[in-house]
Design an enzyme around this catalytic site. Structure first.
Site, PDB file in Angstrom:
ATOM      1  N   ARG A   1     -10.214  -0.161   8.321  1.00 51.17           N
ATOM      2  CA  ARG A   1      -9.732  -1.525   8.531  1.00 51.17           C
ATOM      3  C   ARG A   1     -10.752  -2.412   9.204  1.00 51.17           C
ATOM      4  O   ARG A   1     -10.479  -3.593   9.412  1.00 51.17           O
ATOM      5  CB  ARG A   1      -8.529  -1.450   9.448  1.00 51.17           C
ATOM      6  CG  ARG A   1      -7.219  -1.706   8.785  1.00 51.17           C
ATOM      7  CD  ARG A   1      -6.236  -1.573   9.900  1.00 51.17           C
ATOM      8  NE  ARG A   1      -5.000  -2.195   9.671  1.00 51.17           N
ATOM      9  CZ  ARG A   1      -3.970  -1.604   9.075  1.00 51.17           C
ATOM     10  NH1 ARG A   1      -4.100  -0.413   8.571  1.00 51.17           N
ATOM     11  NH2 ARG A   1      -2.841  -2.227   8.990  1.00 51.17           N
TER      12      ARG A   1
ATOM     13  N   ARG B   1      -0.999  -9.921  12.604  1.00 51.13           N
ATOM     14  CA  ARG B   1      -1.576  -8.901  11.715  1.00 51.13           C
ATOM     15  C   ARG B   1      -2.288  -9.544  10.531  1.00 51.13           C
ATOM     16  O   ARG B   1      -3.333  -9.072  10.101  1.00 51.13           O
ATOM     17  CB  ARG B   1      -0.469  -7.952  11.213  1.00 51.13           C
ATOM     18  CG  ARG B   1      -0.052  -6.941  12.276  1.00 51.13           C
ATOM     19  CD  ARG B   1       1.320  -6.369  12.021  1.00 51.13           C
ATOM     20  NE  ARG B   1       1.401  -5.594  10.813  1.00 51.13           N
ATOM     21  CZ  ARG B   1       2.522  -5.380  10.120  1.00 51.13           C
ATOM     22  NH1 ARG B   1       3.662  -5.897  10.537  1.00 51.13           N
ATOM     23  NH2 ARG B   1       2.505  -4.655   9.036  1.00 51.13           N
TER      24      ARG B   1
ATOM     25  N   LYS C   1       0.837  -1.218   0.000  1.00 49.75           N
ATOM     26  CA  LYS C   1       0.000   0.000   0.000  1.00 49.75           C
ATOM     27  C   LYS C   1       0.867   1.262   0.000  1.00 49.75           C
ATOM     28  O   LYS C   1       0.630   2.189  -0.763  1.00 49.75           O
ATOM     29  CB  LYS C   1      -0.927   0.025   1.233  1.00 49.75           C
ATOM     30  CG  LYS C   1      -1.900  -1.140   1.294  1.00 49.75           C
ATOM     31  CD  LYS C   1      -2.841  -1.038   2.473  1.00 49.75           C
ATOM     32  CE  LYS C   1      -2.179  -1.179   3.830  1.00 49.75           C
ATOM     33  NZ  LYS C   1      -1.561  -2.493   4.100  1.00 49.75           N
TER      34      LYS C   1
ATOM     35  N   ARG D   1      10.489  -1.932  11.824  1.00 47.11           N
ATOM     36  CA  ARG D   1       9.302  -1.745  12.648  1.00 47.11           C
ATOM     37  C   ARG D   1       9.195  -2.848  13.687  1.00 47.11           C
ATOM     38  O   ARG D   1       9.430  -4.008  13.396  1.00 47.11           O
ATOM     39  CB  ARG D   1       8.051  -1.738  11.759  1.00 47.11           C
ATOM     40  CG  ARG D   1       7.853  -0.411  11.067  1.00 47.11           C
ATOM     41  CD  ARG D   1       6.819  -0.452   9.969  1.00 47.11           C
ATOM     42  NE  ARG D   1       5.585  -1.161  10.298  1.00 47.11           N
ATOM     43  CZ  ARG D   1       4.512  -1.169   9.502  1.00 47.11           C
ATOM     44  NH1 ARG D   1       4.535  -0.508   8.356  1.00 47.11           N
ATOM     45  NH2 ARG D   1       3.432  -1.838   9.850  1.00 47.11           N
TER      46      ARG D   1
ATOM     47  N   ARG E   1      12.170  -5.303   5.298  1.00 48.61           N
ATOM     48  CA  ARG E   1      11.669  -3.918   5.248  1.00 48.61           C
ATOM     49  C   ARG E   1      12.396  -2.999   6.233  1.00 48.61           C
ATOM     50  O   ARG E   1      12.587  -3.324   7.396  1.00 48.61           O
ATOM     51  CB  ARG E   1      10.171  -3.888   5.549  1.00 48.61           C
ATOM     52  CG  ARG E   1       9.691  -2.443   5.770  1.00 48.61           C
ATOM     53  CD  ARG E   1       8.233  -2.239   5.589  1.00 48.61           C
ATOM     54  NE  ARG E   1       7.426  -3.039   6.465  1.00 48.61           N
ATOM     55  CZ  ARG E   1       6.112  -3.104   6.372  1.00 48.61           C
ATOM     56  NH1 ARG E   1       5.474  -2.427   5.447  1.00 48.61           N
ATOM     57  NH2 ARG E   1       5.446  -3.859   7.203  1.00 48.61           N
TER      58      ARG E   1
END
Ligand code: G5P
Ligand code: MG
Length: 214
Positions: free
Chosen positions: A91, A169, A17, A158, A125
């Site tokens: 969400r 998640r 996203k 993160r 990431r």
């Protein structure tokens, strides 16, 4: 782009996203409103909102609806007469319904990337916290390892990219966010784009935007 457009981008954690949003921003004048980026900035600045949100985010849990709806709607009211691209919100079905009453969307972009691809990706990431810029060691590596391309500042990983939080998640996405996809399908404004990589999905989005943002 003459009209003001209100669009949202949906997709599982790490479906791309943020990456797709930044590509859209290079081509169109949108204000990017990323709920995750905004929350992480509050956490970094130790605001009362950030302290509350951190309890949920680090565990891979959703921040409660009443809190998120108030927060994001107040961000959106600051953007009168500007087009915006909402990333990471709504969400839950309740968030989608409340957003629809306050700020109906023109359309929704839904990214579908297989979960096994996602699990692999998050390991690499790195983000630049102040700007939300996202990198990946295998995909779009920074020019200098561990440093942001624009500012040269440190990149971080993160907390919620740890394997246990990622699992949580994805599970929450299945339970809570899939109904949001259904909600927009019912409104006939959902556009789904499938692929294993951003480069595979991106040309389809370019075509879609060229036809729809006029
Ligand atoms: P966030 O920040 O909204 P998520 O989980 O929805 O978090 P995330 O993780 O930010 O989404 P993304 O933006 O979909 O993922 O993906 P991305 O960052 O662009 O890409 C992921 C990685 O893959 C990057 O390293 C990128 O470089 C790389 N990549 C992209 N494309 C490719 C490719 O083709 N190949 C390869 N190899 N790599 C690629 O929300 C965080 C938390 O905030 C709270 C929740 O606790 C949430 O868990 N929160 C909310 N809670 C309640 N309600 C809301 N509305 C909330 N919003 C946030
Ligand atoms: Mg993101």
């Amino acid at each position: 782009m003459l009209k003001v457009f209100k669009i949202a981008i949906l997709g599982a954690p790490a479906s791309g996203k943020g990456t797709i949003s930044s590509r859209i921003l290079k081509n169109y004048e949108f204000k990017h409103v990323s709920s995750g980026d905004l929350l992480r900035l509050h956490i970094k600045n130790n605001t009362s909102l950030g302290i509350e949100a951190k309890k949920y985010i680090d565990q891979g849990q959703l921040v409660p609806d009443h809190f998120m709806v108030k927060f994001i709607l107040s961000e959106l009211t600051k953007l009168n007469n500007q087009s915006w691209l909402l990333d990471g919100f709504p969400r839950t079905r309740s968030q989608a319904e409340q957003l629809w009453s306050a700020q109906p969307l023109n359309f929704v972009i839904n990214l579908e990337v297989p979960f096994e691809v996602i699990i692999d990706r998050v390991k690499g990431r790195f983000i630049h916290l102040p700007s939300g810029r996202v990198y990946n060691t295998d995909f779009n590596a920074p020019k200098v390892q561990g440093k942001d391309d624009v500012t040269g500042e440190d990149l971080i990983q993160r907390e919620d990219d740890k394997p246990e939080a990622v699992k949580k998640r994805l599970q929450i996405y299945e339970e809570m966010t899939k109904p949001v996809v259904e909600f927009y399908k019912e409104k006939s404004i959902l556009h789904t784009f499938q692929g294993k990589t951003t480069n595979e999905i991106w040309p389809k989005i370019v075509k879609f935007l060229a036809e729809n943002l006029k």
